[in-house]
Design a protein around this motif. Structure first.
Motif, mmCIF file in Angstrom:
data_model
loop_
_atom_site.group_PDB
_atom_site.id
_atom_site.type_symbol
_atom_site.label_atom_id
_atom_site.label_comp_id
_atom_site.label_asym_id
_atom_site.label_seq_id
_atom_site.Cartn_x
_atom_site.Cartn_y
_atom_site.Cartn_z
ATOM 1 N N LEU A 102 0.826 -1.204 0.000
ATOM 2 C CA LEU A 102 0.000 0.000 0.000
ATOM 3 C C LEU A 102 0.864 1.259 0.000
ATOM 4 C CD1 LEU A 102 -2.679 -1.167 2.593
ATOM 5 C CD2 LEU A 102 -2.988 -0.936 0.121
ATOM 6 N N GLN A 103 2.157 1.089 -0.254
ATOM 7 C CA GLN A 103 3.087 2.210 -0.361
ATOM 8 C C GLN A 103 3.413 2.441 -1.831
ATOM 9 O OE1 GLN A 103 6.499 1.716 2.234
ATOM 10 N NE2 GLN A 103 5.251 0.776 3.851
ATOM 11 N N SER A 104 3.171 3.640 -2.326
ATOM 12 C CA SER A 104 3.221 3.921 -3.764
ATOM 13 C C SER A 104 4.547 3.530 -4.410
ATOM 14 C CB SER A 104 2.945 5.402 -4.023
ATOM 15 O OG SER A 104 1.644 5.740 -3.621
ATOM 16 N N ARG A 162 6.912 -3.125 -11.075
ATOM 17 C CA ARG A 162 7.754 -2.531 -12.113
ATOM 18 C C ARG A 162 7.107 -1.331 -12.803
ATOM 19 N NH1 ARG A 162 8.047 -7.752 -12.662
ATOM 20 N NH2 ARG A 162 6.770 -7.801 -14.528
ATOM 21 N N THR A 163 5.798 -1.330 -12.974
ATOM 22 C CA THR A 163 5.157 -0.197 -13.657
ATOM 23 C C THR A 163 3.865 0.243 -12.976
ATOM 24 O OG1 THR A 163 3.957 -1.724 -15.124
ATOM 25 C CG2 THR A 163 6.074 -0.868 -15.917
ATOM 26 N N GLY A 164 3.457 -0.425 -11.909
ATOM 27 C CA GLY A 164 2.127 -0.219 -11.355
ATOM 28 C C GLY A 164 1.908 1.145 -10.728
ATOM 29 N N ASP A 165 0.703 1.640 -10.863
ATOM 30 C CA ASP A 165 0.262 2.904 -10.267
ATOM 31 C C ASP A 165 -0.709 2.567 -9.142
ATOM 32 O OD1 ASP A 165 -0.902 5.315 -9.564
ATOM 33 O OD2 ASP A 165 -1.220 5.987 -11.623
ATOM 34 N N GLN A 225 -4.185 4.183 -9.113
ATOM 35 C CA GLN A 225 -5.104 3.593 -10.087
ATOM 36 C C GLN A 225 -5.699 2.293 -9.559
ATOM 37 O OE1 GLN A 225 -3.193 2.955 -13.842
ATOM 38 N NE2 GLN A 225 -5.039 2.268 -14.891
ATOM 39 N N VAL A 226 -4.878 1.487 -8.915
ATOM 40 C CA VAL A 226 -5.357 0.212 -8.380
ATOM 41 C C VAL A 226 -6.328 0.433 -7.229
ATOM 42 C CG1 VAL A 226 -4.658 -1.917 -7.208
ATOM 43 C CG2 VAL A 226 -3.327 -1.059 -9.150
ATOM 44 N N LEU A 227 -6.030 1.376 -6.348
ATOM 45 C CA LEU A 227 -6.930 1.672 -5.237
ATOM 46 C C LEU A 227 -8.273 2.182 -5.747
ATOM 47 C CD1 LEU A 227 -4.498 3.350 -2.664
ATOM 48 C CD2 LEU A 227 -5.307 0.980 -2.719
#
Length: 299
Positions: free
Chosen positions: A94-96, A104-107, A110-112
């Protein structure tokens, strides 16, 4: 060697029509539950047509999906409308910045937002999946549990499966067992073993004062092979009889030798079942026997 993102040539992957025929063949043979997973299934062009068609199959009682959550703001409501009853969302942090490093590329933002969209879409159950490793994200166990509680959704902690060659961490040293995680959570919350099952490998616990269920998937410490009735078809059409073994059958060859015909496909599936192994064998101290990574396994 660290894993790199590569994509299979289009000619090597099953078309949506071929995937639908595979799903129909399994449903014809009595399979009641199908899960779409990845990689990330929701980035596939025209994926909603596949979801709708599989969801309408006779004899199928449950269509579910595992996703990284990145596309749920766009697709959550459509998935629910097309018959997806349960959805699993993979999230290890849960830490950006840590989330971006792990994926590797996740935002994370956006997921939250995707998780919030899923919570509003009317699914029967939503579950987070987290792989915990010592020295990577084991300090976030309670953050993830409390996040699930705040959203009134479930969470499962999954022991890392030794698939693929890596150099980013030592698997034996970073391994965090389900027993360790459960003991830590129990020091903060009252856990009660649950008899609830979802026909999967999770052992669930209920939390006092909450509808959130905590699940543990333990391919190392508590082998569940004797309960397993699952198989997986990769996007290349490879029928895997066990994630922890390389026993497989090439369904793509059958599909393309007999285009649109379900009988040869169902017979190939029936013949393949004798190859399903008794169990998997994982050894964290040796090189992995399975060189494919989970995110390239898909299904």
């Amino acid at each position: 060697m660290a894993e790199e993102m590569t994509f299979a040539p289009r000619s090597e992957i099953l078309s949506l029509e071929e995937i639908e025929l595979v799903a129909k063949a399994f449903a014809t043979l009595g399979v009641k539950k199908i899960r779409l997973t990845g990689g990330e299934p929701l980035v596939r062009h025209n994926i909603m047509s596949l979801v709708e068609n599989i969801g309408a199959l006779d004899n199928l009682t449950e269509l579910t999906m595992t996703t990284n959550g990145s596309q749920l703001t766009k697709y959550a409501q459509q998935l629910s409308d097309h018959g997806v009853k349960r959805i699993n969302i993979s999230i290890d942090s849960l830490q950006s910045q840590r989330f971006k490093t792990i994926t590797r590329t996740g935002d994370l933002t956006q997921v939250l937002a995707g998780i919030d969209a899923a919570c509003s879409a009317g699914f029967q159950r939503i579950k987070l999946n987290a792989v915990i490793l010592k020295g990577r994200n084991d300090d976030e166990i309670m953050d993830l549990v409390n996040f699930a509680i705040s959203k009134n959704i479930d969470i499962s902690f999954i022991e890392e499966m030794p698939l693929g060659l890596i150099d980013e961490h030592d698997r034996a040293l970073s391994f965090c067992s389900s027993d360790e995680i459960r003991a830590y959570i129990s020091s903060k919350h009252s856990l009660t073993a649950s008899e609830i099952t979802t026909a999967g490998p999770s052992q669930y616990y209920t939390l006092e004062g909450s509808d959130t269920r905590i699940g543990f998937i333990s391919p190392h410490s508590h082998n569940f092979c004797h309960l397993c009735n699952r198989v997986r078809v990769t996007v290349e059409g490879r029928l895997l009889l066990c994630l922890g073994n390389e026993h497989s059958v090439d369904l793509r060859a059958v599909l393309r030798a007999h285009p649109g015909e379900i009988e040869p496909l169902t017979q190939a599936i029936i013949d393949a079942m004798v190859l399903k192994p008794e169990r998997h064998y994982f050894d964290l101290d040796n090189e992995p026997q399975i060189v494919r990574f989970m995110n390239t396994t898909g299904g």
